[in-house]
Design a protein around this motif. Structure first.
Motif, PDB file in Angstrom:
ATOM      1  N   ILE A 114       0.835  -1.204   0.000  1.00  0.00           N
ATOM      2  CA  ILE A 114       0.000   0.000   0.000  1.00  0.00           C
ATOM      3  C   ILE A 114       0.867   1.249   0.000  1.00  0.00           C
ATOM      4  O   ILE A 114       0.586   2.224  -0.704  1.00  0.00           O
ATOM      5  CB  ILE A 114      -0.948  -0.016   1.217  1.00  0.00           C
ATOM      6  CG1 ILE A 114      -2.011  -1.096   1.001  1.00  0.00           C
ATOM      7  CG2 ILE A 114      -1.607   1.345   1.410  1.00  0.00           C
ATOM      8  CD1 ILE A 114      -2.843  -1.370   2.201  1.00  0.00           C
ATOM      9  N   ALA A 115       1.924   1.212   0.788  1.00  0.00           N
ATOM     10  CA  ALA A 115       2.826   2.365   0.876  1.00  0.00           C
ATOM     11  C   ALA A 115       3.413   2.702  -0.497  1.00  0.00           C
ATOM     12  O   ALA A 115       3.526   3.870  -0.864  1.00  0.00           O
ATOM     13  CB  ALA A 115       3.940   2.087   1.886  1.00  0.00           C
ATOM     14  N   ILE A 116       3.760   1.660  -1.255  1.00  0.00           N
ATOM     15  CA  ILE A 116       4.321   1.879  -2.591  1.00  0.00           C
ATOM     16  C   ILE A 116       3.307   2.599  -3.480  1.00  0.00           C
ATOM     17  O   ILE A 116       3.613   3.585  -4.131  1.00  0.00           O
ATOM     18  CB  ILE A 116       4.754   0.533  -3.230  1.00  0.00           C
ATOM     19  CG1 ILE A 116       5.952  -0.037  -2.453  1.00  0.00           C
ATOM     20  CG2 ILE A 116       5.091   0.707  -4.701  1.00  0.00           C
ATOM     21  CD1 ILE A 116       6.260  -1.495  -2.731  1.00  0.00           C
ATOM     22  N   VAL A 117       2.064   2.117  -3.462  1.00  0.00           N
ATOM     23  CA  VAL A 117       1.015   2.728  -4.287  1.00  0.00           C
ATOM     24  C   VAL A 117       0.752   4.170  -3.847  1.00  0.00           C
ATOM     25  O   VAL A 117       0.661   5.083  -4.663  1.00  0.00           O
ATOM     26  CB  VAL A 117      -0.299   1.904  -4.189  1.00  0.00           C
ATOM     27  CG1 VAL A 117      -1.424   2.594  -4.942  1.00  0.00           C
ATOM     28  CG2 VAL A 117      -0.093   0.491  -4.734  1.00  0.00           C
ATOM     29  N   CYS A 118       0.642   4.357  -2.530  1.00  0.00           N
ATOM     30  CA  CYS A 118       0.218   5.659  -1.999  1.00  0.00           C
ATOM     31  C   CYS A 118       1.346   6.678  -1.853  1.00  0.00           C
ATOM     32  O   CYS A 118       1.095   7.831  -1.506  1.00  0.00           O
ATOM     33  CB  CYS A 118      -0.490   5.472  -0.668  1.00  0.00           C
ATOM     34  SG  CYS A 118      -2.035   4.568  -0.850  1.00  0.00           S
ATOM     35  N   SER A 119       2.567   6.262  -2.148  1.00  0.00           N
ATOM     36  CA  SER A 119       3.672   7.224  -2.062  1.00  0.00           C
ATOM     37  C   SER A 119       3.604   8.201  -3.241  1.00  0.00           C
ATOM     38  O   SER A 119       4.204   9.266  -3.213  1.00  0.00           O
ATOM     39  CB  SER A 119       5.016   6.504  -2.050  1.00  0.00           C
ATOM     40  OG  SER A 119       5.181   5.801  -3.268  1.00  0.00           O
ATOM     41  N   GLU A 120       2.881   7.826  -4.277  1.00  0.00           N
ATOM     42  CA  GLU A 120       2.716   8.700  -5.440  1.00  0.00           C
ATOM     43  C   GLU A 120       1.386   9.424  -5.306  1.00  0.00           C
ATOM     44  O   GLU A 120       0.330   8.793  -5.365  1.00  0.00           O
ATOM     45  CB  GLU A 120       2.679   7.872  -6.737  1.00  0.00           C
ATOM     46  CG  GLU A 120       3.898   7.029  -6.972  1.00  0.00           C
ATOM     47  CD  GLU A 120       5.105   7.853  -7.356  1.00  0.00           C
ATOM     48  OE1 GLU A 120       4.918   8.936  -7.949  1.00  0.00           O
ATOM     49  OE2 GLU A 120       6.233   7.422  -7.057  1.00  0.00           O
ATOM     50  N   GLU A 121       1.455  10.747  -5.169  1.00  0.00           N
ATOM     51  CA  GLU A 121       0.209  11.492  -4.996  1.00  0.00           C
ATOM     52  C   GLU A 121      -0.735  11.308  -6.188  1.00  0.00           C
ATOM     53  O   GLU A 121      -1.945  11.259  -6.024  1.00  0.00           O
ATOM     54  CB  GLU A 121       0.488  12.984  -4.769  1.00  0.00           C
ATOM     55  CG  GLU A 121      -0.755  13.715  -4.295  1.00  0.00           C
ATOM     56  CD  GLU A 121      -0.498  15.145  -3.832  1.00  0.00           C
ATOM     57  OE1 GLU A 121      -1.441  15.936  -3.938  1.00  0.00           O
ATOM     58  OE2 GLU A 121       0.618  15.456  -3.377  1.00  0.00           O
ATOM     59  N   GLU A 122      -0.178  11.142  -7.388  1.00  0.00           N
ATOM     60  CA  GLU A 122      -1.058  10.958  -8.556  1.00  0.00           C
ATOM     61  C   GLU A 122      -1.841   9.653  -8.448  1.00  0.00           C
ATOM     62  O   GLU A 122      -2.996   9.580  -8.886  1.00  0.00           O
ATOM     63  CB  GLU A 122      -0.270  11.028  -9.861  1.00  0.00           C
ATOM     64  CG  GLU A 122       0.713   9.913 -10.060  1.00  0.00           C
ATOM     65  CD  GLU A 122       1.771  10.238 -11.113  1.00  0.00           C
ATOM     66  OE1 GLU A 122       1.705   9.631 -12.192  1.00  0.00           O
ATOM     67  OE2 GLU A 122       2.644  11.075 -10.843  1.00  0.00           O
ATOM     68  N   ASN A 123      -1.244   8.616  -7.863  1.00  0.00           N
ATOM     69  CA  ASN A 123      -1.986   7.363  -7.631  1.00  0.00           C
ATOM     70  C   ASN A 123      -3.139   7.605  -6.665  1.00  0.00           C
ATOM     71  O   ASN A 123      -4.253   7.152  -6.892  1.00  0.00           O
ATOM     72  CB  ASN A 123      -1.082   6.270  -7.031  1.00  0.00           C
ATOM     73  CG  ASN A 123      -0.123   5.685  -8.044  1.00  0.00           C
ATOM     74  OD1 ASN A 123      -0.266   5.899  -9.245  1.00  0.00           O
ATOM     75  ND2 ASN A 123       0.851   4.945  -7.570  1.00  0.00           N
ATOM     76  N   VAL A 124      -2.837   8.301  -5.572  1.00  0.00           N
ATOM     77  CA  VAL A 124      -3.861   8.562  -4.559  1.00  0.00           C
ATOM     78  C   VAL A 124      -5.028   9.323  -5.184  1.00  0.00           C
ATOM     79  O   VAL A 124      -6.190   8.946  -5.010  1.00  0.00           O
ATOM     80  CB  VAL A 124      -3.286   9.352  -3.363  1.00  0.00           C
ATOM     81  CG1 VAL A 124      -4.407   9.746  -2.394  1.00  0.00           C
ATOM     82  CG2 VAL A 124      -2.226   8.528  -2.638  1.00  0.00           C
ATOM     83  N   LEU A 125      -4.714  10.379  -5.921  1.00  0.00           N
ATOM     84  CA  LEU A 125      -5.778  11.167  -6.547  1.00  0.00           C
ATOM     85  C   LEU A 125      -6.535  10.342  -7.583  1.00  0.00           C
ATOM     86  O   LEU A 125      -7.750  10.473  -7.721  1.00  0.00           O
ATOM     87  CB  LEU A 125      -5.205  12.455  -7.151  1.00  0.00           C
ATOM     88  CG  LEU A 125      -4.636  13.417  -6.105  1.00  0.00           C
ATOM     89  CD1 LEU A 125      -3.961  14.616  -6.764  1.00  0.00           C
ATOM     90  CD2 LEU A 125      -5.706  13.891  -5.123  1.00  0.00           C
ATOM     91  N   GLY A 126      -5.827   9.461  -8.268  1.00  0.00           N
ATOM     92  CA  GLY A 126      -6.480   8.561  -9.221  1.00  0.00           C
ATOM     93  C   GLY A 126      -7.470   7.647  -8.522  1.00  0.00           C
ATOM     94  O   GLY A 126      -8.576   7.407  -9.023  1.00  0.00           O
ATOM     95  N   ILE A 127      -7.095   7.146  -7.354  1.00  0.00           N
ATOM     96  CA  ILE A 127      -7.965   6.258  -6.569  1.00  0.00           C
ATOM     97  C   ILE A 127      -9.157   7.057  -6.030  1.00  0.00           C
ATOM     98  O   ILE A 127     -10.296   6.610  -6.093  1.00  0.00           O
ATOM     99  CB  ILE A 127      -7.171   5.595  -5.429  1.00  0.00           C
ATOM    100  CG1 ILE A 127      -6.090   4.676  -6.007  1.00  0.00           C
ATOM    101  CG2 ILE A 127      -8.108   4.810  -4.501  1.00  0.00           C
ATOM    102  CD1 ILE A 127      -5.001   4.291  -5.025  1.00  0.00           C
ATOM    103  N   VAL A 128      -8.885   8.249  -5.513  1.00  0.00           N
ATOM    104  CA  VAL A 128      -9.950   9.089  -4.951  1.00  0.00           C
ATOM    105  C   VAL A 128     -10.973   9.455  -6.026  1.00  0.00           C
ATOM    106  O   VAL A 128     -12.168   9.522  -5.765  1.00  0.00           O
ATOM    107  CB  VAL A 128      -9.369  10.376  -4.310  1.00  0.00           C
ATOM    108  CG1 VAL A 128     -10.483  11.361  -3.955  1.00  0.00           C
ATOM    109  CG2 VAL A 128      -8.564  10.032  -3.068  1.00  0.00           C
ATOM    110  N   ASN A 129     -10.499   9.672  -7.250  1.00  0.00           N
ATOM    111  CA  ASN A 129     -11.385  10.091  -8.338  1.00  0.00           C
ATOM    112  C   ASN A 129     -11.878   8.945  -9.218  1.00  0.00           C
ATOM    113  O   ASN A 129     -12.597   9.172 -10.182  1.00  0.00           O
ATOM    114  CB  ASN A 129     -10.678  11.145  -9.203  1.00  0.00           C
ATOM    115  CG  ASN A 129     -10.390  12.405  -8.406  1.00  0.00           C
ATOM    116  OD1 ASN A 129     -11.243  12.903  -7.690  1.00  0.00           O
ATOM    117  ND2 ASN A 129      -9.173  12.911  -8.508  1.00  0.00           N
ATOM    118  N   ALA A 130     -11.480   7.719  -8.872  1.00  0.00           N
ATOM    119  CA  ALA A 130     -11.878   6.566  -9.684  1.00  0.00           C
ATOM    120  C   ALA A 130     -13.401   6.439  -9.708  1.00  0.00           C
ATOM    121  O   ALA A 130     -14.065   6.645  -8.692  1.00  0.00           O
ATOM    122  CB  ALA A 130     -11.252   5.291  -9.117  1.00  0.00           C
ATOM    123  N   GLY A 131     -13.929   6.078 -10.869  1.00  0.00           N
ATOM    124  CA  GLY A 131     -15.375   5.960 -11.008  1.00  0.00           C
ATOM    125  C   GLY A 131     -15.900   4.567 -10.750  1.00  0.00           C
ATOM    126  O   GLY A 131     -17.103   4.350 -10.708  1.00  0.00           O
TER     127      GLY A 131
END
Length: 144
Positions: A114-131
């Protein structure tokens, strides 16, 4: 053994008005999907009292205390989008809740993925905005 992360473990577009409600919602998702006993939620709240589970990049990773392990049936992850954000302490806005229950030491492996995925802010925003839940699962392929 069931998957650590399934579509049932993902909640899209949640609205929560407090950190406590955010943690309870996350814990309930783990309970409903059979990963933990209901008392695990209290241990998640206890853990938050000890030290914030806010990780930066709009992410919080609520999980139980060390002695909560006996309430864990099997390892699992709950992912909740909170596009409107929820306050996890002054200036710490959370838009992605990732609840973790780890059997034995399995949570360490889960956490590192999870840390690897969430270390990239663009990944986090992609997850937050995922439809869709499928979109979110794609980010965490390495977790299962």
């Amino acid at each position: 053994m069931s998957s650590v992360l399934t579509k049932e473990n993902i909640l899209l577009n949640a609205e929560v008005e407090s950190k406590e409600n955010a943690i309870r919602l996350t814990g309930n998702l783990l309970v409903e999907n059979g990963y933990v006993e209901p008392q695990y939620i209290e241990k998640m709240l206890e853990r938050e009292q000890l030290t914030s589970t806010y990780m930066g990049n709009f992410v919080a990773i609520p999980h139980g205390t060390e002695d909560a392990k006996k309430a864990v049936k099997e390892s699992g992850i709950a992912i909740i989008q909170v596009p409107g954000g929820v306050e996890f302490g002054p200036g710490n806005e959370v838009k992605l809740l990732i609840g973790i229950a780890g059997k034995g030491d399995e949570h360490l492996e889960i956490l590192s993925q999870i840390a690897i995925v969430c270390s990239e802010e663009e990944n986090v925003l992609g997850i937050v905005n995922a439809g869709s839940k499928e979109e979110i699962l794609a980010y965490f392929e390495g977790v299962n």
